[in-house]
Design a protein around this motif. Structure first.
Motif, PDB file in Angstrom:
ATOM      1  N   GLY A 427       0.817  -1.209   0.000  1.00  0.00           N
ATOM      2  CA  GLY A 427       0.000   0.000   0.000  1.00  0.00           C
ATOM      3  C   GLY A 427       0.844   1.250   0.000  1.00  0.00           C
ATOM      4  N   PRO A 428       0.859   2.006  -1.084  1.00  0.00           N
ATOM      5  CA  PRO A 428       1.669   3.220  -1.118  1.00  0.00           C
ATOM      6  C   PRO A 428       1.005   4.343  -0.342  1.00  0.00           C
ATOM      7  CG  PRO A 428       0.443   3.014  -3.154  1.00  0.00           C
ATOM      8  CD  PRO A 428       0.122   1.789  -2.336  1.00  0.00           C
ATOM      9  N   GLY A 429       1.824   5.277   0.073  1.00  0.00           N
ATOM     10  CA  GLY A 429       1.305   6.455   0.756  1.00  0.00           C
ATOM     11  C   GLY A 429       2.223   7.621   0.507  1.00  0.00           C
ATOM     12  N   GLU A 430       1.828   8.770   0.923  1.00  0.00           N
ATOM     13  CA  GLU A 430       2.634   9.961   0.732  1.00  0.00           C
ATOM     14  C   GLU A 430       3.887   9.856   1.585  1.00  0.00           C
ATOM     15  OE1 GLU A 430       3.829  13.429  -0.914  1.00  0.00           O
ATOM     16  OE2 GLU A 430       2.019  12.302  -1.406  1.00  0.00           O
ATOM     17  N   GLY A 431       5.038   9.646   0.932  1.00  0.00           N
ATOM     18  CA  GLY A 431       6.284   9.523   1.666  1.00  0.00           C
ATOM     19  C   GLY A 431       6.390   8.251   2.477  1.00  0.00           C
ATOM     20  N   MET A 432       5.515   7.267   2.212  1.00  0.00           N
ATOM     21  CA  MET A 432       5.513   6.086   3.057  1.00  0.00           C
ATOM     22  C   MET A 432       5.187   4.856   2.235  1.00  0.00           C
ATOM     23  SD  MET A 432       3.256   5.426   6.482  1.00  0.00           S
ATOM     24  CE  MET A 432       4.053   6.796   7.291  1.00  0.00           C
ATOM     25  N   GLU A 433       5.823   3.711   2.562  1.00  0.00           N
ATOM     26  CA  GLU A 433       5.543   2.442   1.924  1.00  0.00           C
ATOM     27  C   GLU A 433       5.069   1.463   2.984  1.00  0.00           C
ATOM     28  OE1 GLU A 433       6.165   0.923  -1.254  1.00  0.00           O
ATOM     29  OE2 GLU A 433       6.310   2.888  -2.166  1.00  0.00           O
ATOM     30  N   MET A 434       4.072   0.655   2.670  1.00  0.00           N
ATOM     31  CA  MET A 434       3.635  -0.426   3.538  1.00  0.00           C
ATOM     32  C   MET A 434       4.269  -1.710   3.023  1.00  0.00           C
ATOM     33  SD  MET A 434       1.246   0.792   5.694  1.00  0.00           S
ATOM     34  CE  MET A 434       0.035  -0.489   5.997  1.00  0.00           C
ATOM     35  N   GLU A 435       4.768  -2.555   3.923  1.00  0.00           N
ATOM     36  CA  GLU A 435       5.382  -3.807   3.514  1.00  0.00           C
ATOM     37  C   GLU A 435       4.787  -4.964   4.287  1.00  0.00           C
ATOM     38  OE1 GLU A 435       9.574  -3.706   3.889  1.00  0.00           O
ATOM     39  OE2 GLU A 435       9.867  -2.385   2.184  1.00  0.00           O
ATOM     40  N   SER A 436       4.521  -6.045   3.582  1.00  0.00           N
ATOM     41  CA  SER A 436       4.130  -7.266   4.271  1.00  0.00           C
ATOM     42  C   SER A 436       5.377  -7.949   4.805  1.00  0.00           C
ATOM     43  CB  SER A 436       3.403  -8.212   3.308  1.00  0.00           C
ATOM     44  OG  SER A 436       4.270  -8.597   2.259  1.00  0.00           O
ATOM     45  N   ALA A 437       5.178  -8.828   5.794  1.00  0.00           N
ATOM     46  CA  ALA A 437       6.319  -9.488   6.428  1.00  0.00           C
ATOM     47  C   ALA A 437       7.010 -10.432   5.467  1.00  0.00           C
ATOM     48  CB  ALA A 437       5.851 -10.243   7.661  1.00  0.00           C
ATOM     49  N   GLY A 438       8.331 -10.432   5.495  1.00  0.00           N
ATOM     50  CA  GLY A 438       9.104 -11.374   4.712  1.00  0.00           C
ATOM     51  C   GLY A 438       9.268 -12.687   5.458  1.00  0.00           C
ATOM     52  N   ASN A 439      10.139 -13.548   4.940  1.00  0.00           N
ATOM     53  CA  ASN A 439      10.338 -14.868   5.519  1.00  0.00           C
ATOM     54  C   ASN A 439      11.594 -14.962   6.363  1.00  0.00           C
ATOM     55  OD1 ASN A 439       8.015 -15.978   4.225  1.00  0.00           O
ATOM     56  ND2 ASN A 439       9.185 -16.068   2.307  1.00  0.00           N
ATOM     57  N   ALA A 440      12.306 -13.868   6.515  1.00  0.00           N
ATOM     58  CA  ALA A 440      13.539 -13.901   7.300  1.00  0.00           C
ATOM     59  C   ALA A 440      13.219 -14.191   8.766  1.00  0.00           C
ATOM     60  CB  ALA A 440      14.276 -12.581   7.171  1.00  0.00           C
ATOM     61  N   LEU A 441      14.152 -14.854   9.460  1.00  0.00           N
ATOM     62  CA  LEU A 441      13.894 -15.268  10.838  1.00  0.00           C
ATOM     63  C   LEU A 441      15.151 -15.115  11.684  1.00  0.00           C
ATOM     64  CD1 LEU A 441      11.962 -16.573  12.913  1.00  0.00           C
ATOM     65  CD2 LEU A 441      12.851 -18.802  12.166  1.00  0.00           C
ATOM     66  N   LEU A 442      15.005 -14.441  12.818  1.00  0.00           N
ATOM     67  CA  LEU A 442      16.040 -14.365  13.837  1.00  0.00           C
ATOM     68  C   LEU A 442      15.602 -15.217  15.011  1.00  0.00           C
ATOM     69  CD1 LEU A 442      18.494 -13.226  15.397  1.00  0.00           C
ATOM     70  CD2 LEU A 442      17.074 -11.239  15.984  1.00  0.00           C
ATOM     71  N   ALA A 460      14.077  -7.377  11.859  1.00  0.00           N
ATOM     72  CA  ALA A 460      13.686  -8.555  11.083  1.00  0.00           C
ATOM     73  C   ALA A 460      12.708  -8.174   9.989  1.00  0.00           C
ATOM     74  CB  ALA A 460      13.067  -9.616  11.986  1.00  0.00           C
ATOM     75  N   ASN A 461      13.111  -8.425   8.750  1.00  0.00           N
ATOM     76  CA  ASN A 461      12.185  -8.376   7.622  1.00  0.00           C
ATOM     77  C   ASN A 461      11.483  -9.738   7.606  1.00  0.00           C
ATOM     78  OD1 ASN A 461      12.533  -8.756   4.082  1.00  0.00           O
ATOM     79  ND2 ASN A 461      10.831  -7.838   5.170  1.00  0.00           N
ATOM     80  N   GLY A 462      10.743  -9.974   8.674  1.00  0.00           N
ATOM     81  CA  GLY A 462      10.148 -11.267   8.945  1.00  0.00           C
ATOM     82  C   GLY A 462       9.847 -11.326  10.424  1.00  0.00           C
ATOM     83  N   SER A 463      10.309 -12.375  11.105  1.00  0.00           N
ATOM     84  CA  SER A 463       9.936 -12.588  12.495  1.00  0.00           C
ATOM     85  C   SER A 463      11.138 -12.859  13.384  1.00  0.00           C
ATOM     86  CB  SER A 463       8.938 -13.748  12.596  1.00  0.00           C
ATOM     87  OG  SER A 463       7.738 -13.445  11.917  1.00  0.00           O
ATOM     88  N   ILE A 464      10.890 -12.787  14.702  1.00  0.00           N
ATOM     89  CA  ILE A 464      11.898 -13.051  15.716  1.00  0.00           C
ATOM     90  C   ILE A 464      11.337 -14.078  16.693  1.00  0.00           C
ATOM     91  CG2 ILE A 464      13.305 -12.048  17.565  1.00  0.00           C
ATOM     92  CD1 ILE A 464      13.050  -9.333  16.126  1.00  0.00           C
ATOM     93  N   VAL A 465      12.166 -15.048  17.055  1.00  0.00           N
ATOM     94  CA  VAL A 465      11.802 -16.053  18.056  1.00  0.00           C
ATOM     95  C   VAL A 465      12.878 -16.059  19.124  1.00  0.00           C
ATOM     96  CG1 VAL A 465      11.461 -18.512  18.518  1.00  0.00           C
ATOM     97  CG2 VAL A 465      10.528 -17.497  16.427  1.00  0.00           C
TER      98      VAL A 465
END
Length: 653
Positions: A427-442, A460-465
């Motif tokens: 979802g684009p916005g004025e000066g802003m980007e929305m991103e869904s979570a990636g698959n990276a994991l810490l 994390a471009n994803g999740s943390i455990v």
């Protein structure tokens, strides 16, 4: 040259493989596989089982081998005339297998080995000074096997000229000691090599070094093996305009470097140790300075957030490709380290793999102008002492797993960063980007982890455990970053997590966690060094922390935070003992009571007035992420909410 049996050995790493293939056995070609568990790898045994040596690689005695003595005296050469030796001017050519003992000075000449299919040639350097102004000083043109033995108690010097007038038309030879076939160097003496033209010691096949004191100065690469560099032991003093130690074969089954032990002092213009495929280190002491070392100050690209470029990524990749690599330990495939002591001071990444890294143990002290430890794919830290004392980003990979160890990172930008490039704009916005979570994991399963970050602490471009250990994050101080920054979830089920930093991008643990957390947000920024103390209603200490930076938001999660229990938060006071990660462990003298509250939910939000709603940060997301992360251009203005202590009125519930 002897036939070789090719063997493949696999070192599994999550869903990827370390590929290992090196042998020095005669016989027919065959393939074998050997698998071991992800968390149970003995790198020393692994190398010794899969790097094969011939018996003659270890042989250093020569007196009883009916040797042929060659005496060098300026431009005069003397030897037994019955030997398979030819001379032309000041060039000595060895035409047959055997043991040849060289002694004396050769002012402007060359030792050539040209002995195809006649057995092993052993060159014993028994106190020599060999110089050649026109080509390599020692040139192994063809031989079934060549061993250079550096005699015990001797000092030997080999050098070439700044320009070559003699080569075979392919730009070879190009090193002071150059071999077209396999080359082994053994012995306990001193070998000093000056590569004034290009490289110091080079082999177009396998290069094995068994021991000795090796001093190499080279215009370009110091020690070079195309198919393999295998070092069993030795003391190395290297000064290279290019790489210190290098392999070059792009075949993943070759181009390896395997180091079992030794002491290495390497100053290199580009990479310190660079494997075209994989790098394996079992033990050793390493002092590496690459590219002039880390810069005095590290500039942070304000257009970078979460490791994702906001500018022209293609232009940035092109610029990076045109820049010389100045890393410490580098492999285009995998890196496995079993132990050792490492002092790495590098302009670029200190430890870098284009695939996977596994660190089983070791002591690391790192100064770098870029990343401390960077894997393009998987990174596992099983144990060890890893201290990244200066960096752009501390630890980075698509997947990072920390099982144990004592780990600290000091960064200008993100502390520990996981990103796989799989996030997508939603979802684009004025000066802003929305991103869904990636698959990276810490994943942090244990150990002591301390992060002092100028940017995001755990990113994390994803999740943390988090399942165990103690994780402390100090910083950031600007509202464009957060101590915790994840796009998916942060689930904690064990261990201790304490973060302190700015409030503009602050997040806490997810409400799907098994372990409870609190998130305290102050009305104004608190000064660095102001103690934070949390205790239960009976006066039992839950946590006492002394942040090294200004902070406005604090997250605390420990197994001792229990639902329906009452807790009290204090600010200030003193402690007689504060650990290096900021945790106070002895004799807390209470400061000012800020708030008393009851934990009723998995995540409890608190401010100076008591229980509060989840705060909304500058990116419009709550402190506990719902899995739809947002990134955008950092807000402008005064991010830290003001300076100095704010209102500290208390209430109870």
């Amino acid at each position: 040259m002897k036939n070789k049996k090719l063997q493949n050995f696999v070192l599994p790493m999550a869903c990827t493989l370390f590929l290992f293939a090196c042998s020095k056995d005669g016989g027919n070609n065959s393939q074998n596989s050997n698998t071991s568990s992800f968390s149970d790898i003995n790198v020393s045994e692994y190398i010794s089982e899969n790097i094969n040596y011939d018996e003659e690689d270890f042989v250093t005695n020569w007196e009883e081998e009916d040797p042929i003595y060659i005496t060098l005296a300026g431009n005069e050469i003397s030897y037994d005339e019955s030997a398979a030796v030819m001379t032309s001017g000041s060039t000595v050519t060895i035409r047959s297998g055997g043991v040849y003992v060289l002694k004396g000075n050769l002012d402007d000449g060359q030792i050539v080995v040209d002995a195809p299919d006649t057995g092993k040639v052993q060159l014993v350097l028994n106190g020599v000074d060999i110089n050649n102004s026109k080509s390599s000083a020692i040139f192994i043109k063809e031989a079934e096997d060549t061993v250079i033995t550096v005699a015990e108690g001797t000092e030997n010097h080999v050098s070439d000229g700044k320009t070559y007038t003699e080569d075979d038309g392919s730009g070879e030879p190009n090193a002071a000691i150059f071999s077209k076939d396999d080359l082994t160097i053994n012995g306990t003496g001193i070998l000093e090599v000056d590569g004034n033209y290009d490289n110091g010691i080079g082999s177009k096949d396998d290069l094995r070094i068994m021991g000795g004191t090796i001093k190499v100065t080279a215009v370009d690469d110091a020690i070079l093996g195309r198919d393999l560099v295998a070092i069993k032991n030795g003391t190395f003093d290297i000064n290279a305009g290019g790489d210190g130690i290098k392999s070059t074969n792009t075949n993943e089954e070759k181009g390896m470097i395997a180091i079992e032990n030794g002491t290495f002092s390497i100053t290199s213009g580009t990479d310190g140790i660079q494997a075209e495929s994989s790098l394996y280190i079992a033990e050793g002491t390493f002092h590496l300075t690459s590219g002039g070392g880390s810069p005095e100050t590290i500039e942070v690209n304000q257009e970078m957030m979460g490791g994702q470029p906001w500018g022209d990524s293609e232009a940035e990749e092109t610029e990076a490709a045109d820049t010389a690599s100045t890393k410490g330990l580098k492999a285009n495939v995998d890196i496995a380290i079993g132990g050792g002591k490492f002092e790495l001071d590098t302009l670029d990444d200190a430890i870098h793999s284009d695939a996977n890294i596994i660190i089983m143990n070791g002591e690391f002290s790192i100064l770098t102008g870029d990343d401390g430890v960077h894997a393009e794919n998987e990174l596992l830290i099983a144990n060890g002492s890893i201290h990244v004392n200066k960096s752009y980003e501390g630890i980075e990979g698509k997947t990072v797993i920390i099982n144990d160890g004592d780990i600290s990172v000091v960064t200008a930008d993100d502390g520990i960063n996981v990103s796989d490039g799989s996030s997508a704009s939603v979802g684009p916005g004025e000066g802003m980007e929305m991103e869904s979570a990636g698959n990276a994991l810490l994943t942090i399963n244990g150990g002591n982890v301390y992060v002092d970050a100028g940017g995001d602490g755990l990113d994390a471009n994803g999740s943390i455990v988090i399942t165990g250990g103690t994780t402390i994050v100090s910083g950031p101080t600007d509202a464009g970053n957060g101590a915790l920054d994840y796009d998916g979830t942060l689930n904690i089920s064990g261990g201790t997590l304490i973060t302190s930093g700015s409030s503009g991008m602050a997040q806490t643990t997810s409400d799907t966690s098994e372990q409870n957390s609190i998130m305290m947000t102050y009305s104004e920024t608190q000064k660095a060094g102001t103690l934070i103390h949390l205790e239960d209603s009976d006066g039992n200490t839950i946590a006492t922390i002394k942040p090294e930076k200004d902070y406005q938001t604090v997250v605390i999660s420990t197994p001792e935070i229990v639902k329906n229990n009452t807790y009290v938060l204090y600010s200030g006071g003193s402690s007689t003992k504060v650990e290096s990660n900021g945790i106070s462990t002895l004799n807390y003298e209470k400061g000012e009571k800020i708030v008393e509250f009851i934990v009723a939910d998995t995540v409890t939000y608190v401010n100076e007035s008591g229980i509060s709603e989840a705060p909304t940060n500058n990116m419009g997301r709550p402190g506990s992420n719902d899995g739809q992360g947002q990134r955008g251009t950092p807000p402008t203005g005064n991010f830290d909410g003001g300076q100095g202590r704010g209102s500290t009125g208390s209430s109870s519930q």
